[in-house]
Design an enzyme around this catalytic site. Structure first.
Site, PDB file in Angstrom:
ATOM      1  N   LYS A 189      -4.752  -9.589  -7.296  1.00 57.22           N
ATOM      2  CA  LYS A 189      -5.939  -9.827  -6.457  1.00 57.22           C
ATOM      3  C   LYS A 189      -7.099  -8.942  -6.914  1.00 57.22           C
ATOM      4  CE  LYS A 189      -5.976  -7.992  -2.381  1.00 57.22           C
ATOM      5  NZ  LYS A 189      -5.674  -7.533  -1.015  1.00 57.22           N
TER       6      LYS A 189
ATOM      7  N   LYS B  12       0.827  -1.218   0.000  1.00 59.05           N
ATOM      8  CA  LYS B  12       0.000   0.000   0.000  1.00 59.05           C
ATOM      9  C   LYS B  12       0.856   1.262   0.000  1.00 59.05           C
ATOM     10  CE  LYS B  12      -4.380  -1.642   1.699  1.00 59.05           C
ATOM     11  NZ  LYS B  12      -5.401  -1.659   2.724  1.00 59.05           N
TER      12      LYS B  12
ATOM     13  N   LYS C 269     -10.816  -3.512  -4.380  1.00 58.61           N
ATOM     14  CA  LYS C 269     -11.702  -2.346  -4.421  1.00 58.61           C
ATOM     15  C   LYS C 269     -11.037  -1.184  -5.134  1.00 58.61           C
ATOM     16  CE  LYS C 269     -13.506  -3.346   0.234  1.00 58.61           C
ATOM     17  NZ  LYS C 269     -13.202  -3.145   1.653  1.00 58.61           N
TER      18      LYS C 269
END
Ligand code: TYM
Length: 346
Positions: free
Chosen positions: A209, A117, A212
């Site tokens: 993956k 992230k 969102k």
């Protein structure tokens, strides 16, 4: 110390960051529904976690209610289980502070999700993003939860929660005993990462993956997508030129095929072997038609009910408030005991 000396209790959380998708459903929410018959379950909309990255305040209110609506629409009974948003129960933040003094910096430095992230910007991201896994440990341990249904991507965070629980039990062993809590105060929470779709991959790239935050909406099936959108996304999903294999071993090295077979299996509630027994040897086009049918069958009613529920925000807020009161009633005495163990005066 295992979980066996503790009363079984399930806890899990989902971030209200928009675009709830098939991965969230198959990796987590579908299991929340299954577990409610056998366990006392606490399901949390983790809004404190969401603000580790910037959120639009009005949008955050909307997405908190939307996640609660997704739980209910998927079949979680809010009367039987506890559904609430994290910021309404202060024990999460308070326990996170204590556990942050138990966790070691070296442990947090190993967290791969933070590295993904933060990317190259490790100095620019929030302190909250870095300490995120400590708050997650507090979420679970504030209820002495023993079982945590999550997708594969949360495995490392669960291992950290176990390490923190263990270290707290060791560091304060004498005080835990002196305060009448026996040998261990916290359980070792067990991750429940099971089934055919613990890591649902992007429909556009089988090595990534389903997420969102993927800029491509075609990469994921959102829980609120209508039947036509689901059909279009499945038909456009990336595949390879070979027919589907007859055996599981034939999915090796074919991430897109493996992903679609896993999704079908999880949606239909059958093992992957059964899917290959039916569709192995055939082309993707026929299999994709069947996948559209099962996806629309399963997700259509959930998306429809979510959309209906969010038109009544007051009803959702009442569920969250009552859930928060019930959650607080469990967490408050546990937090009080932690304060005694640590040596705070109260
Ligand atoms: P979050 O909000 O990213 O995701 C919610 C749940 O969905 C699962 N998931 C997936 N499963 C399979 N395939 C995918 N592509 C996929 N993407 C997401 C996640 O594993 C998760 O179970 N840190 C957590 C939220 C959290 C939490 C907790 C979970 C906070 N505190 C305490 C359990 C217990 C998260 O960001 O999930």
């Amino acid at each position: 110390m295992t979980t066996t000396n503790f009363q079984p209790r399930v806890f899990s959380g989902v971030q209200p960051t928009g675009n709830l998708h098939l991965g969230n459903y198959l990796g987590a929410i579908q299991k929340f529904v299954a577990l409610q018959n056998d366990y006392e379950c606490i399901y949390c909309v983790v809004d404190l976690h969401a603000i580790t990255v910037a959120q639009d305040p009005l949008e955050l209110k909307r997405t908190i209610r939307e996640v609660a609506a997704a739980f209910i629409a998927a079949g979680v009974d809010p009367a039987k289980n506890i559904i609430f948003n994290q910021s309404q129960v202060s024990a999460h933040a308070e326990l996170a502070w204590v556990l942050g003094c138990t966790a070691r910096i070296g442990w947090l430095n190993r967290m791969t999700q933070f590295k993904e992230k933060a990317g190259k910007h490790t100095e620019q991201v929030s302190v909250g993003l870095y300490t995120y896994p400590v708050l997650m440990a507090a979420d679970i341990l504030a209820y002495k939860a023993t079982h945590v249904p999550v997708g594969e991507d949360q495995k490392q965070h669960l291992e950290l929660a176990r390490d923190i629980a263990q270290k707290f039990n060791n560091d304060f062993a004498a005080s835990i005993a002196a305060n009448g809590h026996g040998e261990a105060f916290f359980p070792q929470p067990e991750p429940l990462i099971q089934g055919a779709a613990t890591r649902v991959m992007s429909l556009r790239d089988g090595s990534k993956k389903m997420s969102k935050s993927d800029p491509s909406d075609a990469s994921r099936i959102n829980l609120t997508d209508d039947a036509d959108t689901i059909a279009a996304k499945v038909r456009k999903a990336k595949t390879d030129p070979e027919p589907l294999p007859l055996e599981i071993a034939g999915l090796e090295g074919r991430p897109e095929a493996d992903n679609l077979v896993g999704i079908y299996a999880a949606l239909a509630g059958v093992p992957k072997e059964r899917v290959l027994a039916e569709f192995g040897g055939g082309q993707f086009s026929g299999f994709k038609n069947a996948l559209v049918d099962v996806a629309v069958d399963k997700l259509g009613p959930i998306g429809g009910e979510m959309k209906r529920l969010v038109t009544e925000p007051d009803a959702i807020d009442a569920i969250l408030k009552s859930g928060a009161e019930r959650a607080d009633a469990i967490a408050r005495p546990i937090l009080g005991a932690v304060k005694d163990i640590v040596g705070f005066v109260r």
